[in-house]
Design a protein around this motif. Structure first.
Motif, PDB file in Angstrom:
ATOM      1  N   PRO A   1       9.955  23.897  35.293  1.00  0.00           N
ATOM      2  CA  PRO A   1       9.757  24.346  33.912  1.00  0.00           C
ATOM      3  C   PRO A   1       8.713  25.455  33.774  1.00  0.00           C
ATOM      4  O   PRO A   1       8.816  26.291  32.883  1.00  0.00           O
TER       5      PRO A   1
ATOM      6  N   TRP B   1      16.744  28.002  31.160  1.00  0.00           N
ATOM      7  CA  TRP B   1      17.075  26.760  31.856  1.00  0.00           C
ATOM      8  C   TRP B   1      18.567  26.463  31.743  1.00  0.00           C
ATOM      9  O   TRP B   1      19.226  26.114  32.734  1.00  0.00           O
TER      10      TRP B   1
ATOM     11  N   ARG C   1      20.875  24.125  34.023  1.00  0.00           N
ATOM     12  CA  ARG C   1      20.157  22.918  33.578  1.00  0.00           C
ATOM     13  C   ARG C   1      19.597  22.099  34.737  1.00  0.00           C
ATOM     14  O   ARG C   1      19.608  20.871  34.712  1.00  0.00           O
TER      15      ARG C   1
ATOM     16  N   HIS D   1      10.400  28.804  34.231  1.00  0.00           N
ATOM     17  CA  HIS D   1      11.165  29.156  33.031  1.00  0.00           C
ATOM     18  C   HIS D   1      10.217  29.612  31.927  1.00  0.00           C
ATOM     19  O   HIS D   1      10.495  30.590  31.228  1.00  0.00           O
TER      20      HIS D   1
END
Length: 109
Positions: free
Chosen positions: A27, A17, A22, A30
């Motif tokens: 998520p 990430w 960022r 990732h």
């Protein structure tokens, strides 16, 4: 899932990430990518080189190093492997050459 494995995956997902700027919103991707990397690393055979402390040097056969260089600098995996093979084990020289190569690609050279 073992706590140690889950901790490693969580840490790696966070690193991915961060490397990708960022940006929030994905998520699961990732996590799955981190899980695949951790599992792939666990499946790699242990060699004498793996037992050495990390230095400024890299081994050209280190697939994860090649992949990480390609991701960090935006060059292809083949280009990353060629730079590592050509420049030897000096991380700083490899990183600089990769960034120079990417810069030339952007300019259309």
């Amino acid at each position: 899932m073992g706590d140690d494995r889950e901790d490693k995956i969580r840490e790696r997902a966070y690193q991915i990430w961060e490397r990708e700027g960022r940006i929030h919103g994905d998520p699961e991707r990732h996590w799955h990518r981190a899980e695949a990397e951790i599992d792939r690393e666990a499946a790699l055979p242990l060699t004498a080189g793996d037992a050495l402390p990390e230095t400024r040097e890299v081994a050209s056969s280190d697939v994860l190093t090649v992949e990480a260089l390609a991701i960090r600098t935006g060059i292809s995996g083949e280009q990353a492997q060629e730079l590592i093979d050509r420049l030897g084990n000096d991380r700083a020289a490899i990183e600089q050459a990769a960034r120079n190569l990417k810069g030339k690609q952007r300019l259309g050279e």
